[in-house]
Structures are given as structure tokens and as C-alpha cells.
Design a protein around this motif. Sequence first.
Motif, short mmCIF file in Angstrom:
data_model
loop_
_atom_site.label_atom_id
_atom_site.label_comp_id
_atom_site.label_asym_id
_atom_site.label_seq_id
_atom_site.Cartn_x
_atom_site.Cartn_y
_atom_site.Cartn_z
N ASP A 71 0.85 -1.19 0.00
CA ASP A 71 0.00 0.00 0.00
C ASP A 71 0.89 1.25 0.00
O ASP A 71 1.46 1.62 1.02
CB ASP A 71 -0.92 -0.01 1.23
N LEU A 72 0.99 1.90 -1.14
CA LEU A 72 1.77 3.13 -1.26
C LEU A 72 0.88 4.34 -1.46
O LEU A 72 1.33 5.40 -1.91
CB LEU A 72 2.75 3.02 -2.45
N SER A 73 -0.39 4.22 -1.09
CA SER A 73 -1.34 5.30 -1.35
C SER A 73 -0.95 6.60 -0.66
O SER A 73 -1.26 7.69 -1.16
CB SER A 73 -2.75 4.88 -0.92
N ALA A 74 -0.25 6.52 0.47
CA ALA A 74 0.15 7.74 1.17
C ALA A 74 1.15 8.56 0.36
O ALA A 74 1.31 9.77 0.59
CB ALA A 74 0.75 7.39 2.54
N LEU A 75 1.83 7.91 -0.60
CA LEU A 75 2.82 8.62 -1.41
C LEU A 75 2.20 9.31 -2.61
O LEU A 75 2.83 10.18 -3.22
CB LEU A 75 3.89 7.63 -1.90
#
Length: 396
Positions: A71-75
Motif C-alpha cells: 500500500d503506497l497510497s500515502a505517497l
Amino acid sequence: MRKLTRSGDILIPADWAKVFLGVSRRGPFGVSDLLDIARQTEDLSHLRGWVTRPFTDVPATVIPAPFYMPDLSALWPKVSQSPLNSLHFFRSEIRKDLQHWVLEDVFFVYSRNRWVILRPDGKCGLIDPMSTALPTPECLRQIAEGQVQPVDRLCFAGDVSSTGNPGHFITDQLARAVIFRDRLGVATDAISLPMTQAPVCQVARDCVIPKVQALADGVILHVKRFEILSTVQYRGHPFWYLDPDTMAAISRPMQDLAKGQNGQGPCIYLSRRGNPRRPMVNEPALERALAAKGFTILRLEDLDGPAQLGALYHADTVVAPHGGALGSMIVMRPGTRLLELFSPRIGTLAYAGIAGAMDLRYDLMIGAKPLIGGQSGGWKMSPRAVLSRISELETS
């Protein structure tokens, strides 16, 4: 007067040929369009009548897409309007199966990170489109005269990237070798890795897949069974697939070695000073600010291979500009803080994906272009902003 080939050259790199012939300013690696040009230029007259054709149409899927996705959604808010390549993490259209191709009875030549797969037939012949170079007249002469080395089976783990770059050698080339061995059951002596002079790459190879075959440069091989993985076609990192078994097969032996090495301090900065590519013009100021906070400033090229791994394994916080040095991050412990600094011009989320799969505490920052002057491709990073982001990582 410049010439497309020099005396003794065995291959013509496709990307160089396209620049030389004015096809493109920065040529891609495919060869098909070059054979069309061969009819019109004396530089490639020895290949008139040659064509590209796949030597096999039935690949087998090794790792299907979609694959493991951290999960790289914060980037996304940080990279969505940037030039950074978000890879398959936010671009579903490039999520391709990892495929395995088997080619029978071919000639294979590798030289300086380029290769050709061919079948001569008199004055003409066929070249497989997975090639990244064309044969020179000298190459064709040696084949015609039988100056070739016979090989029963060769599984090619290389690609077009520099073997001196750990970011490509470990996460691309070594990973392919492991996939051949562990996923496809290939004996080590049938797997060929390009030779590398980089100490940490040599250590990684010897730890992970000892006795793998070193691929000789410039030798013409006549291979009964040639095998290749599809990622060589579009420069895809096998670590994009983030297959847990493949990553563990590489990280565990490297971590075992790193544990016995001395650390370089709990907080380290991996300097790019001395590297002419993507220079950070105010890197000395950033290093002074980090040193005042207790960071050890390291140039990994000043350490031998085991010491490089030990520095990253024992560190609690690592700050580094995007680059090949981060290829050794595979030895970092879960929970290690990693802050990756990017030029505003170029970069990929490859290491972000690896960090997510390894359960590191990862963040990134994108620098700015200098207001005036500066080195070509130069960029700068605010020391104050970096220190602030480190504090956020430490307290989050």
C-alpha cells in the motif's frame, strides 16, 4: 569521420545505432526498425535481407499479474504531479505477467550490457526481437567460420543496465537468476549472470547463488536451449513483482553476512558526492546539517562489499538520494526508517515498493532545481526540510 562500428566490435548496440543514424535522440533498445533502415544505409549493408521474428510464440507465465502490491497510497499526493515514474503501483496498464521464453538452437552474443539472439541462413538470417543489438560483420564472419562455443543450456539473467549498479544488479539480474533457480528449477551451472566489478554486487552474487556461471563478454555461443525472462524487454525490475519467496532468497543470506559486520552508526547518510549523474548542488550543506544531528556520512564505494551491507543492516535511520546504492537496502531490518531524496527531474518508486514489501518506515522528498546556473542536471534539497521530515519519521 565517425563510424557505426569500430575494428573488433562484435555487436552494434541498438540504442547507439538509432542515435548515430538519426532515428531518435535517445534510441530505445529494440532492433526491428533498424533492419528496415539496413536497406537504405551502407552502415548496415551487411544486414540487408535480415528480418526480426520471434523464435517462439508460446511463453509460460512464471509470476502472474497482479502480483504482490504494498500500500503506497500515502505517497500518491507527493508523486502524482511529479516526473517520478510510479511504475505499476499506480499504473495498472503496465502490470504484466512475468513470462519465461524458451528458444531452441540459436546463436547468442553478449557484450557490454547488450545482446543479440540470431539464426543466420546464408547471407540473410533472423534476429529475435528480444535482442538489444545487431551483429557486426565481424560477428557474422566468426559464425560462418565456426568460431563459436557450443552450449547445451543457457538461462540469461542479464539486461541492459550496468552490472556495477547494485540497484539493477541485485534487484534485476540477481533476482532473475534466483527465479530461474527457485521457480523454474534450473541448475546453477545453467544460469548465466554478467560479470560485475562492484564489490557489493560480487558479495551478493556469491552469497545468494554461488557457482553461477559468469557470462563471457564478446563470445559467440551456439546454444541448444536458450531461456530468457520477459522483463528484459521493457527493463522491468523483477522486484516490481515483489515476490516474497524471491526477495527472501536474496535477503536472508545477505542479512546473515551483514549481521557479522560492524555498523557505521544508527543514523547514516549515503552521499552521492563524486557521482557526476544527478548531482545535488548543495549536498555539502545537507551533509553538515545531518552530521550535526549525529548522522554518519558514508560513501559506500569507500567500503568493501560486506562493510556496505553491515552499514545498512545495523542502521536505524537511512537517508539517501535515489540511486544504485539503495540496491543494498534488501538487508535492512523491518522498522528501519528510510528517507529517499529525489531529483525533481527523474526517479522511480522501485525502492518505495521494496520498502513496503520489507515493512520499512519509508518516506520520500522531491528536491528543487537551482534558481540559476548549477551543474547539468543539478538539483538541491533543503537541509531544514530534510531534518524536519526525519523528525516526523522518528516520532510517527
